[in-house]
Design a protein around this motif. Sequence first.
Motif: not given
Length: 215
Positions: A45-66
């Motif tokens: 929310r703070e930086l997304g408008a001015t900087m391209s951001i992507s995430v590699i999301e690691g979890d043992q199971e589920t896609h909840l955080d992604a």
Amino acid sequence: MPRQRVADALAERTRDSLARRRILALNLMSSPGSGKTTLLERTLRELGATMSISVIEGDQETHLDADRLRVAGCRVVQINTGSGGHLDADMVDEGLRSLQPAGRSLVFIENIGNLAAPALFDLGEHHRVLIASVTEGEDKPLKYPHVFRSTDLVLLNKTDLLPHLDFDVERFIAHAQRINPRIRVLQLSAKRGDGLADWCGWLRAHHGGAASASA
């Protein structure tokens, strides 16, 4: 060549490749429930408008955080490790191939919630950031010294809860600096937004530094 040497060589190639494209990669480590995903939502929310951001999301199971991060408008690739307690260089390489992050962007690698195994593996990141929370106890640097020793920055999260806890911030910082004299600690509340300006300032400075170093 031993397997670990192969993995370390891949991590170094990843780091160099990202640097050439002026992409800053950060390895986020923490205990489960420290607030990594909430912090990423606030950062977007703070930086997304001015900087391209992507995430590699690691979890043992589920896609909840992604799924939470996609709702926040972020490009995310999910990696599930099953019984594995950490991400490795191969997983991150695969994630980056899927993400194809833009040049001059920022990539967060949200590691598995674990204060032991993730600290042992180079993922090709440029910096390691440890998210600790005031609900975990001020003795964590002494109990898990390797992760604090290998970390560039500690974000002490959930400070909005301090009035309700018996947590000595100065003692926590002293323990952390005893383990790693060069470590920096920023206090924040990802939920309330306290301290976000310092965190975002750190990101801008290091992102700009990566771009300058690669020019």
